[in-house]
Motif scaffolding. Structure first.
Motif, PDB file in Angstrom:
ATOM      1  N   UNK A 353      32.404  51.784  30.453  1.00 40.27           N
ATOM      2  CA  UNK A 353      33.028  53.064  30.817  1.00 40.27           C
ATOM      3  C   UNK A 353      34.241  52.839  31.718  1.00 40.27           C
ATOM      4  N   UNK A 354      35.110  53.845  31.832  1.00 42.76           N
ATOM      5  CA  UNK A 354      36.259  53.700  32.748  1.00 42.76           C
ATOM      6  C   UNK A 354      35.800  53.521  34.188  1.00 42.76           C
ATOM      7  N   UNK A 355      36.550  52.697  34.910  1.00 45.89           N
ATOM      8  CA  UNK A 355      36.300  52.436  36.328  1.00 45.89           C
ATOM      9  C   UNK A 355      34.972  51.706  36.564  1.00 45.89           C
ATOM     10  N   UNK A 356      34.485  50.981  35.552  1.00 45.31           N
ATOM     11  CA  UNK A 356      33.260  50.204  35.743  1.00 45.31           C
ATOM     12  C   UNK A 356      33.526  48.998  36.642  1.00 45.31           C
ATOM     13  N   UNK A 357      32.519  48.555  37.377  1.00 46.32           N
ATOM     14  CA  UNK A 357      32.662  47.298  38.125  1.00 46.32           C
ATOM     15  C   UNK A 357      32.688  46.124  37.164  1.00 46.32           C
ATOM     16  N   UNK A 358      33.088  44.956  37.622  1.00 49.91           N
ATOM     17  CA  UNK A 358      33.145  43.778  36.739  1.00 49.91           C
ATOM     18  C   UNK A 358      31.776  43.460  36.142  1.00 49.91           C
ATOM     19  N   UNK A 359      31.807  42.926  34.929  1.00 49.48           N
ATOM     20  CA  UNK A 359      30.577  42.535  34.228  1.00 49.48           C
ATOM     21  C   UNK A 359      30.218  41.106  34.640  1.00 49.48           C
ATOM     22  N   UNK A 360      29.488  40.986  35.762  1.00 44.23           N
ATOM     23  CA  UNK A 360      29.127  39.678  36.274  1.00 44.23           C
ATOM     24  C   UNK A 360      30.232  39.082  37.138  1.00 44.23           C
ATOM     25  N   UNK A 361      29.969  37.917  37.658  1.00 46.42           N
ATOM     26  CA  UNK A 361      30.929  37.218  38.525  1.00 46.42           C
ATOM     27  C   UNK A 361      32.016  36.581  37.667  1.00 46.42           C
ATOM     28  N   UNK A 362      33.266  36.986  37.871  1.00 43.84           N
ATOM     29  CA  UNK A 362      34.366  36.504  37.034  1.00 43.84           C
ATOM     30  C   UNK A 362      35.112  35.328  37.641  1.00 43.84           C
ATOM     31  N   UNK A 363      34.732  34.858  38.808  1.00 40.86           N
ATOM     32  CA  UNK A 363      35.435  33.743  39.449  1.00 40.86           C
ATOM     33  C   UNK A 363      35.187  32.450  38.670  1.00 40.86           C
ATOM     34  N   UNK A 364      36.229  31.658  38.425  1.00 38.83           N
ATOM     35  CA  UNK A 364      36.070  30.457  37.592  1.00 38.83           C
ATOM     36  C   UNK A 364      35.174  29.385  38.209  1.00 38.83           C
ATOM     37  N   UNK A 365      35.058  29.361  39.534  1.00 41.37           N
ATOM     38  CA  UNK A 365      34.238  28.332  40.191  1.00 41.37           C
ATOM     39  C   UNK A 365      32.818  28.813  40.480  1.00 41.37           C
ATOM     40  N   UNK A 366      32.457  29.958  39.917  1.00 36.73           N
ATOM     41  CA  UNK A 366      31.114  30.492  40.098  1.00 36.73           C
ATOM     42  C   UNK A 366      30.510  30.750  38.720  1.00 36.73           C
ATOM     43  N   UNK A 367      29.245  30.390  38.570  1.00 34.43           N
ATOM     44  CA  UNK A 367      28.563  30.553  37.291  1.00 34.43           C
ATOM     45  C   UNK A 367      28.040  31.979  37.173  1.00 34.43           C
TER      46      UNK A 367
END
Length: 376
Positions: A353-367
C-alpha cells in the motif's frame, strides 16, 4: 497504519531489523561472456519463422486458391510480422506470432491445394519450433544480456523470474482459490542487487499478501527496489545481479501508484477479480491472457468469411453477418486483453500500500533473514 506497521492485507512481513553480516566468498559466475551473433541470428531465424515459412506455405496454394484467399492469408502474414517486430523485446511470444502467420496459409492449403497442400501442415509445426529456437538464442544466458533490453526468463525455485527493460516480475504457478497476481519490482527504483546464498536447509521469504518463496540451501539473489525486497533462489546470482543492475541504470520510471488506501484497495480488488474464475463449483485461477489467442482465432475466421463473401460476391446475409460478428468479437477480445494486461502490470507493481514501511531490513550489510549470507 503507522510508520512501523503494515496493513493486515500484506502480512506476514519479515522482521523490521536484520542481523549484521559479513560477505563470504561465493561461487564465481558460470555464464559465458557473450553469445556470438546473438541478435542477428535470432532475428534472422525469427524472420524465417514469421515471414518466410508462412510465405512458402502460401505458395503451395497459389496455383489453385482464388486471389481473394491469397490476399487474405498474405494480410495475416503481414499483421503477424508487424506484431513480431513491435514485440521483439519479448522473445517468449515469438512462437505465437509464427503460429498466427502460418495458420491462414495452411487453411488455404488444406482447402484448395490438397493433397500437395498437406505439406503446409509441416509448416504449422516447423514455424513455431523455429521461432522457439530463435527466442532461446536471443535469451541464452550470458553476461552480454545485461546490455540488451529483451525480456530474460530464468528459473527461481518453483517460480520464474522475468527480467525486462523496466521491471522484474516473479511469475508463480496457480494458487488455490484463484486471484493470484504476479509480483513485480520497478527497476528504476532499484537500490540493491546482491548475490549471496541461503545457509539453512530450508527457509521462507514472505511476499506481500501472504505468499512466500521457498528457499533451500544454495545460491540466491537479493533485490531491493523502493520499499520492496525479494530473496530468491537462482542458479547464477552474480549474472542475475549484473543484468538487473545494468538495466536499472537505463530503466524508465514507472507510473506513480495509488496515493491513498481506498484507491489501493480498489486496484487490488479489481486485479483479484480479473484473475479469478469459477470452475467445478469453486474459485479457480483465471488466465485473462487467453483472450488474445481466442480473439485472433475469431478474427481469422471472421475475416476469412468476409473475404470469401466479397470474393465470390455472395448475397447471403448470414455469411456476412457471421463474418462481421466474428471479426468484431476477435478485435474486441484482443483490445480487451491489451487493456487488462496494462492495468494488471500496473497492479503487479503495487503489492505494498502507499506509504508502507520498508519490507524488511534493506541495508546491504544486514541480513533480512538469518539464513542469508551475501557474497563478495
Amino acid at each position: 497504519m503507522t510508520q512501523r506497521e503494515h496493513l493486515p492485507e500484506v502480512l506476514p512481513a519479515p522482521p523490521e531489523s536484520g542481523t549484521e553480516v559479513r560477505a563470504v566468498p561465493g561461487n564465481p559466475g558460470t555464464a559465458a561472456e557473450s553469445v556470438p551473433g546473438r541478435r542477428p541470428v535470432a532475428m534472422l531465424s525469427g524472420g524465417l519463422a514469421v515471414v518466410v515459412l508462412p510465405a512458402l506455405a502460401l505458395l503451395l496454394a497459389a496455383p489453385a486458391a482464388p486471389g481473394f484467399i491469397l490476399v487474405w492469408a498474405a494480410v495475416w502474414i503481414g499483421i503477424a510480422a508487424v506484431c513480431w517486430l513491435l514485440d521483439q523485446r519479448t522473445p517468449r511470444r515469438w512462437p505465437g506470432w509464427a503460429l498466427l502467420a502460418v495458420a491462414p496459409p495452411v487453411v488455404a492449403d488444406l482447402i484448395f491445394a490438397a493433397p500437395l497442400g498437406l505439406l503446409g501442415l509441416a509448416a504449422l509445426v516447423i514455424a513455431p519450433l523455429v521461432a522457439r529456437a530463435a527466442s532461446r538464442r536471443c535469451t541464452a544466458l550470458a553476461a552480454d544480456l545485461a546490455e540488451l533490453d529483451v525480456e530474460t526468463v530464468l528459473p527461481a525455485g518453483t517460480a520464474r523470474l522475468r527480467i525486462g527493460r523496466d521491471r522484474v516480475v516473479l511469475v508463480r504457478g496457480a494458487i488455490a482459490g484463484g486471484g493470484h497476481v504476479d509480483h513485480a519490482l520497478p527497476l528504476a527504483e532499484l537500490s540493491l542487487a546482491q548475490p549471496g546464498e541461503i545457509t539453512a536447509a530450508e527457509a521462507r521469504w514472505p511476499l506481500p499478501g501472504g505468499v512466500d518463496v521457498r528457499l533451500r540451501r544454495g545460491p540466491a539473489v537479493r533485490l531491493v527496489a523502493g520499499n520492496q525486497q525479494w530473496v530468491l533462489p537462482v542458479e547464477d546470482p552474480r549474472l542475475v545481479a549484473d543484468i538487473v543492475r545494468r538495466r536499472g541504470t537505463a530503466a524508465w520510471s514507472q507510473r506513480t501508484g495509488p496515493q491513498d488506501l481506498g484507491s489501493w484497495r480498489a486496484l487490488h480488488e479489481w486485479a483479484v477479480a480479473r484473475t479469478t474464475t469459477y470452475r467445478h463449483g469453486g474459485k479457480k485461477q483465471a488466465y485473462p491472457a487467453f483472450r488474445a489467442p481466442v480473439g485472433f482465432l475469431a478474427a481469422i475466421l471472421g475475416t476469412g468469411l468476409l473475404a470469401t463473401a466479397a470474393g465470390r460476391a455472395l448475397t447471403d446475409p448470414g455469411v456476412w453477418t457471421v463474418g462481421a460478428v466474428a471479426s468484431v468479437l476477435g478485435g474486441y477480445f484482443v483490445v480487451a486483453w491489451l487493456r487488462v494486461r496494462k492495468r494488471l502490470e500496473f497492479a503487479e507493481l503495487q503489492k505494498l500500500p502507499p506509504h508502507s514501511p520498508p519490507w524488511g531490513d534493506r541495508r546491504p550489510d544486514f541480513a533480512p533473514t538469518p539464513e542469508w549470507r551475501p557474497w563478495r
